[in-house]
Design an enzyme around this catalytic site. Structure first.
Site, short mmCIF file in Angstrom:
data_model
loop_
_atom_site.label_atom_id
_atom_site.label_comp_id
_atom_site.label_asym_id
_atom_site.label_seq_id
_atom_site.Cartn_x
_atom_site.Cartn_y
_atom_site.Cartn_z
N ASN A 13 90.79 19.36 62.83
CA ASN A 13 90.51 20.41 63.83
C ASN A 13 91.26 20.20 65.14
O ASN A 13 91.57 21.17 65.83
CB ASN A 13 89.00 20.60 64.05
CG ASN A 13 88.30 19.35 64.51
OD1 ASN A 13 88.86 18.26 64.45
ND2 ASN A 13 87.07 19.50 64.97
N GLU A 61 83.15 9.16 65.72
CA GLU A 61 82.90 10.45 66.37
C GLU A 61 82.57 11.42 65.23
O GLU A 61 83.46 11.87 64.52
CB GLU A 61 84.13 10.95 67.12
CG GLU A 61 84.61 10.05 68.24
CD GLU A 61 83.72 10.09 69.45
OE1 GLU A 61 82.79 10.92 69.50
OE2 GLU A 61 83.95 9.28 70.36
N CYS A 112 83.38 19.86 66.89
CA CYS A 112 82.09 19.18 66.75
C CYS A 112 81.22 19.37 68.00
O CYS A 112 80.05 19.02 67.98
CB CYS A 112 82.30 17.71 66.44
SG CYS A 112 83.46 16.95 67.54
N GLU A 153 85.11 7.66 73.59
CA GLU A 153 86.57 7.79 73.70
C GLU A 153 86.91 8.42 75.04
O GLU A 153 86.09 9.11 75.64
CB GLU A 153 87.11 8.63 72.54
CG GLU A 153 86.93 7.92 71.20
CD GLU A 153 87.62 8.63 70.04
OE1 GLU A 153 87.84 9.85 70.11
OE2 GLU A 153 87.95 7.94 69.06
#
Ligand code: ADP
Length: 489
Positions: A165, A263, A297, A469
């Site tokens: 994505n 993640e 997400c 991150e």
């Protein structure tokens, strides 16, 4: 003209489009020459082929990264920063081509793809700068002649597995801090979007990043993942993708006790209170829900709207959604591209069908279009017994849930095993803090539909992941502490 040549002909710098993997500074194929095809989700046309690698090629890449680590770890922070700065500059210089490659394989509108290239590159610049700020610590010792010093050292060889994505930024958000910390890396991009990854390798080589420091392999996910997680040389796995695969990889990493950064999926609630600025809330939902066609997400998955403004909000949202333009991402003016594949379309439609079967109404959209296009959809009357309330839709569907009480909506928002992004809109500052602090999520957008920026920690709690991150914390994920205990001083 070959397929690859026809794609390359669309680029200012055709050499950015490569159908080879990058291992130990060489452009390689898979054992026996096996490849797989990559298509354009907007048209179904094949745009090229990449090597179909497995465990054997992965072991070779790990060995290369292990050798390179011995010298890369000894470079100064300044030397690593200079190389990362050069990589960054090349990404920006070639942003148009990188964006076009991304739209061709991923489908997102070209303007969004360009935005992602700038966002992705920003991590490389940020961590080039952070490389110089890896500070240790001194700690008072228990004895007069003792000293305690904490040093930070790179964890070692890193394995990165990334999704389709964000084909550029999910790589740079991992590779840049890894390299800045002094680690070397083996990257496996998603099968749908390998060309964006390989273009980054072309630019890394051009920037002068030494051989073996970055390695990119395309191929069979479970086999490559198995080899990466089994290897004792790999000391850290960083993964972005589904919770299902994240759990498999975490279990596999247990054998060699690797550090893991995950993640994973989300199920973001978006709370809009009666006292919210409605236009701002609509803009927030549009940004959060429909970016990348709803395939992120952190996309709002459950939009909770308070009773007093529910109908007015639904009308305004439907009007805004009506202005979206679905189409090929390369067509000027497109705001929603195709979904990534047929399975994605089927899941979206099944969520909409389940919701309508249980009493929800379709205000706009709701029916699958041509090919992989799905119309942006608004559903009213959705309730928490529907599948759409419990599973990530990963598509352009905005379900509106009605609520009355603050405590009730907090409980509903938290009623999920996921904990990545959440959002709330209110003009009451006390409520903003109260609700933000009660939401069990790693990130909360308060009167903002955006939670992703280079300088802030990104990540989730519960089954949405481990670690953070971006930001100055991002580099810590690639560092180990070593404590020196000195005596007799
Ligand atoms: P998505 O639903 O976004 O495609 P996945 O978790 O399936 O998410 O994919 C994310 C990344 O994980 C991709 O690079 C994919 O190839 C990889 N992947 C999928 N299955 C496995 C596996 N069993 N082991 C390692 N990597 C995997």
């Amino acid at each position: 003209m070959t397929l690859a040549a026809s794609v390359a002909a669309q680029l200012k710098d055709p050499s950015l489009f490569t159908e080879r993997c990058y291992v130990d500074g060489a452009w390689t194929g898979a054992e026996g020459g096996a490849t797989f095809a990559v298509d354009n989700p907007a048209t179904g046309a094949i745009i090229g082929h990449v090597p179909d690698c497995g465990a054997q090629e992965t072991d070779a890449a790990i060995a290369a990264a292990g050798r390179a680590f011995q010298s890369w770890r000894k470079t100064t922070a300044g030397e690593r920063a200079a190389l990362l700065e050069r990589w960054y500059a090349l990404m920006m210089e070639h942003a148009d081509d990188l964006a076009r490659i991304m739209t061709l394989e991923q489908g997102k509108p070209l303007a969004e793809a360009k935005g992602e290239i700038a966002y992705g590159a920003s991590f490389v610049k940020w961590f080039a700068e952070e490389a110089r700020r890896v500070y240790g610590e001194t700690i008072p010792a228990a004895t007069a002649d003792g000293r305690i010093i904490v040093q930070k050292q790179p964890v070692g060889v890193v394995a990165a597995i990334t999704p389709w994505n964000f084909p550029n930024a999910m790589i740079t958000r991992k590779a840049a801090p890894a390299l800045a910390a002094g680690c070397t890396i083996v990257i496996k991009p998603a099968e749908a979007t390998p060309f964006s990854a390989l273009a980054l390798a072309v630019l890394a080589e051009r920037a002068g990043i030494p051989k073996g420091v970055i390695n990119i392999l395309t191929g069979r996910p479970a086999e490559i993942g198995g080899a990466l997680t089994k290897s004792p040389t790999v000391r850290k796995l960083t993964f972005t993708g589904s919770t299902r695969v994240g759990k498999i990889l975490m279990a596999q990493c247990a054998e060699t006790v690797k550090k893991v950064g995950l993640e994973l999926g989300g199920n973001a609630p978006f709370l809009i209170f009666d006292d919210a600025d409605l236009d701002a809330a609509v803009a927030g939902v549009m940004a959060s829900k429909f970016r990348n066609g709803g395939q992120t997400c952190v996309c709002a998955n459950r939009i909770f709207v308070q009773d007093g403004i529910y109908d007015a909000f639904a009308d305004r949202l439907a009007a805004a959604v009506g202005k979206l333009k679905v189409g090929d991402g390369l067509t000027e003016g497109t705001t929603i591209g195709p979904m990534i594949n047929k399975a994605a379309i089927d899941k979206i439609q099944s969520h909409v069908d389940d919701a309508t079967a249980r009493g929800a109404s379709v205000v706009s959209g709701g029916k699958v279009g041509e090919g992989l296009f799905y119309p942006p959809t608004v559903l009213t009357g959705t309730t928490t017994d529907m599948r759409i309330a419990h599973e990530e839709t990963f598509g352009p569907v905005a379900p509106l849930f009605r609520f009355t009480e603050e405590a009730e909506v907090i409980a509903k928002a938290n009623d999920t095993p996921f904990g990545l992004a959440s959002y709330l809109f209110t003009r009451d500052i006390s409520r903003a803090f109260r609700v933000a602090e009660a939401l069990e999520f790693g990130m909360v957008g308060v009167n903002s539909g955006s939670v992703s920026t280079t300088t802030a920690p990104f990540g989730g709690i519960k089954e949405s992941g481990l670690g953070r991150e971006g930001s100055h914390h991002g580099i810590e994920e690639f560092l180990e502490m070593k404590t020196l205990h000195l005596g007799g001083i």
